[in-house]
Motif scaffolding. Structure first.
Motif, PDB file in Angstrom:
ATOM      1  N   SER A  71      -2.277   4.295  -5.258  1.00 16.93           N
ATOM      2  CA  SER A  71      -1.789   5.313  -6.186  1.00 16.93           C
ATOM      3  C   SER A  71      -0.275   5.295  -6.273  1.00 16.93           C
ATOM      4  O   SER A  71       0.303   5.862  -7.176  1.00 16.93           O
ATOM      5  CB  SER A  71      -2.270   6.701  -5.761  1.00 16.93           C
ATOM      6  OG  SER A  71      -1.710   7.051  -4.528  1.00 16.93           O
ATOM      7  N   TYR A  72       0.377   4.627  -5.308  1.00 14.25           N
ATOM      8  CA  TYR A  72       1.833   4.670  -5.264  1.00 14.25           C
ATOM      9  C   TYR A  72       2.502   3.478  -5.933  1.00 14.25           C
ATOM     10  O   TYR A  72       3.620   3.591  -6.395  1.00 14.25           O
ATOM     11  CB  TYR A  72       2.330   4.771  -3.811  1.00 14.25           C
ATOM     12  CG  TYR A  72       2.340   6.185  -3.318  1.00 14.25           C
ATOM     13  CD1 TYR A  72       3.522   6.845  -3.064  1.00 14.25           C
ATOM     14  CD2 TYR A  72       1.150   6.867  -3.152  1.00 14.25           C
ATOM     15  CE1 TYR A  72       3.518   8.150  -2.627  1.00 14.25           C
ATOM     16  CE2 TYR A  72       1.131   8.174  -2.715  1.00 14.25           C
ATOM     17  CZ  TYR A  72       2.322   8.811  -2.453  1.00 14.25           C
ATOM     18  OH  TYR A  72       2.316  10.094  -2.033  1.00 14.25           O
ATOM     19  N   GLY A  73       1.817   2.339  -5.948  1.00 11.50           N
ATOM     20  CA  GLY A  73       2.449   1.153  -6.494  1.00 11.50           C
ATOM     21  C   GLY A  73       3.745   0.872  -5.766  1.00 11.50           C
ATOM     22  O   GLY A  73       3.811   0.939  -4.555  1.00 11.50           O
ATOM     23  N   LEU A 160       2.446   2.085   7.013  1.00 14.66           N
ATOM     24  CA  LEU A 160       3.034   2.747   5.841  1.00 14.66           C
ATOM     25  C   LEU A 160       4.189   1.930   5.284  1.00 14.66           C
ATOM     26  O   LEU A 160       5.056   1.486   6.034  1.00 14.66           O
ATOM     27  CB  LEU A 160       3.537   4.135   6.233  1.00 14.66           C
ATOM     28  CG  LEU A 160       2.438   5.129   6.559  1.00 14.66           C
ATOM     29  CD1 LEU A 160       2.547   5.619   7.977  1.00 14.66           C
ATOM     30  CD2 LEU A 160       2.502   6.285   5.586  1.00 14.66           C
ATOM     31  N   ASP A 161       4.211   1.801   3.961  1.00 16.33           N
ATOM     32  CA  ASP A 161       5.221   0.938   3.350  1.00 16.33           C
ATOM     33  C   ASP A 161       6.193   1.703   2.471  1.00 16.33           C
ATOM     34  O   ASP A 161       5.926   2.813   2.014  1.00 16.33           O
ATOM     35  CB  ASP A 161       4.540  -0.107   2.457  1.00 16.33           C
ATOM     36  CG  ASP A 161       3.957   0.507   1.190  1.00 16.33           C
ATOM     37  OD1 ASP A 161       3.106   1.421   1.311  1.00 16.33           O
ATOM     38  OD2 ASP A 161       4.365   0.100   0.079  1.00 16.33           O
ATOM     39  N   TYR A 162       7.325   1.065   2.238  1.00 18.69           N
ATOM     40  CA  TYR A 162       8.181   1.408   1.114  1.00 18.69           C
ATOM     41  C   TYR A 162       8.266   0.152   0.270  1.00 18.69           C
ATOM     42  O   TYR A 162       8.782  -0.868   0.743  1.00 18.69           O
ATOM     43  CB  TYR A 162       9.567   1.856   1.570  1.00 18.69           C
ATOM     44  CG  TYR A 162      10.526   1.964   0.414  1.00 18.69           C
ATOM     45  CD1 TYR A 162      10.345   2.952  -0.549  1.00 18.69           C
ATOM     46  CD2 TYR A 162      11.566   1.061   0.248  1.00 18.69           C
ATOM     47  CE1 TYR A 162      11.190   3.035  -1.633  1.00 18.69           C
ATOM     48  CE2 TYR A 162      12.415   1.141  -0.838  1.00 18.69           C
ATOM     49  CZ  TYR A 162      12.222   2.136  -1.778  1.00 18.69           C
ATOM     50  OH  TYR A 162      13.048   2.215  -2.861  1.00 18.69           O
ATOM     51  N   LEU A 166       8.152  -2.865   5.485  1.00 20.04           N
ATOM     52  CA  LEU A 166       8.220  -2.082   6.728  1.00 20.04           C
ATOM     53  C   LEU A 166       6.863  -1.665   7.296  1.00 20.04           C
ATOM     54  O   LEU A 166       6.800  -0.879   8.231  1.00 20.04           O
ATOM     55  CB  LEU A 166       9.115  -0.842   6.539  1.00 20.04           C
ATOM     56  CG  LEU A 166      10.579  -1.148   6.228  1.00 20.04           C
ATOM     57  CD1 LEU A 166      11.325   0.120   5.827  1.00 20.04           C
ATOM     58  CD2 LEU A 166      11.271  -1.784   7.436  1.00 20.04           C
ATOM     59  N   ARG A 167       5.759  -2.198   6.750  1.00 22.79           N
ATOM     60  CA  ARG A 167       4.434  -1.857   7.288  1.00 22.79           C
ATOM     61  C   ARG A 167       4.285  -2.302   8.740  1.00 22.79           C
ATOM     62  O   ARG A 167       3.521  -1.713   9.505  1.00 22.79           O
ATOM     63  CB  ARG A 167       3.320  -2.527   6.484  1.00 22.79           C
ATOM     64  CG  ARG A 167       3.113  -2.005   5.077  1.00 22.79           C
ATOM     65  CD  ARG A 167       1.799  -2.556   4.539  1.00 22.79           C
ATOM     66  NE  ARG A 167       1.720  -2.517   3.091  1.00 22.79           N
ATOM     67  CZ  ARG A 167       1.279  -1.481   2.384  1.00 22.79           C
ATOM     68  NH1 ARG A 167       0.898  -0.381   2.993  1.00 22.79           N
ATOM     69  NH2 ARG A 167       1.225  -1.540   1.068  1.00 22.79           N
ATOM     70  N   ASN A 168       4.967  -3.378   9.107  1.00 25.05           N
ATOM     71  CA  ASN A 168       4.742  -3.950  10.429  1.00 25.05           C
ATOM     72  C   ASN A 168       5.627  -3.378  11.529  1.00 25.05           C
ATOM     73  O   ASN A 168       5.594  -3.864  12.660  1.00 25.05           O
ATOM     74  CB  ASN A 168       4.889  -5.481  10.390  1.00 25.05           C
ATOM     75  CG  ASN A 168       6.291  -5.940  10.030  1.00 25.05           C
ATOM     76  OD1 ASN A 168       6.868  -5.412   9.085  1.00 25.05           O
ATOM     77  ND2 ASN A 168       6.821  -6.907  10.765  1.00 25.05           N
TER      78      ASN A 168
HETATM   79 MG    MG Z   1       1.874   2.561  -0.032  1.00 25.99          MG
END
Ligand code: MG
Ligand code: PRP
Ligand code: MN
Length: 182
Positions: A71-73, A160-162, A166-168
């Motif tokens: 939903s965030y793209g 969680l990403d931006y 940064l997910r890792n």
């Molecule tokens: Mg996301």
């Protein structure tokens, strides 16, 4: 190399705090679903880390499936428009299902997902989320298992990403204002 720390303002929740919380949640889930045949559903991509660590903290045997919704793209705000990128492989009719999420922000993703999976006739359908932002809620959702209630800041790491980055990070951090132009 590409230093992840440069984009962070601070560590919000450490790896040790995450590990300890997942042990607590796993103990409750083990107890609540004792003698049942639980299917845990991870919501890609954010929930990958929580699923992997929560599943290994459980003592009960569970089955795992994945759903990919977005939903965030690439932005920092929920569009409210949820797309199914990958559906479940499992028929959940009559099954005990626990959705596993990394974060409930506005609640729009999960509220949509609960409606979608709920219409498939599961025996039970509950939610486990590592993070929740009470101040960002646009819809109220009944969540059985919550790791941490956090302030309304943009958080990254541990799945969680931006903008897919940064997910890792092995912990949860807040994004430095310069990254999103704040
Ligand atoms: Mg996301
Ligand atoms: C993020 C997060 C949750 C959802 C929460 O996913 O992982 O799934 O947003 O936001 P909401 O409560 O405001 O709906 P995203 O859509 O960014 O996809 P991703 O998991 O692939 O990063
Ligand atoms: Mn997600």
């Amino acid at each position: 190399h590409n230093d992840m720390g440069a984009d962070l303002a601070k560590v919000l929740i450490s790896k040790d705090e995450i590990d300890a919380k997942l042990l607590e949640l796993a103990e409750r889930i083990d107890r609540d679903y004792a003698g049942r045949d639980l299917l845990i559903v991870g919501v890609l991509k954010g929930a990958v880390m929580v699923m992997a660590d929560l599943a290994r903290a459980l003592h009960s045997q569970v089955t795992m499936d994945w759903m990919a919704v977005s939903s965030y793209g690439m932005g920092t705000k929920s569009s409210g428009v949820v797309r199914i990128l990958k559906d479940l492989d499992t028929d959940i009719a009559g099954r005990d299902v626990l959705i596993v999420e990394d974060i409930i922000d506005s609640g729009l993703t999960l509220s949509w997902l609960l409606g979608n999976l709920g219409s498939r006739g599961p025996a039970s359908l509950k939610v486990c989320t590592l993070l929740r932002k009470p101040d960002a809620a646009k819809v109220e959702i009944d969540v059985a298992y919550v790791g941490f209630d956090i302030p309304n800041e943009f958080v990254v790491g541990y799945g969680l990403d931006y903008a897919e980055k940064l997910r890792n990070l092995p912990f949860i951090g807040t994004l430095a204002p310069h990254v999103y132009g704040g």
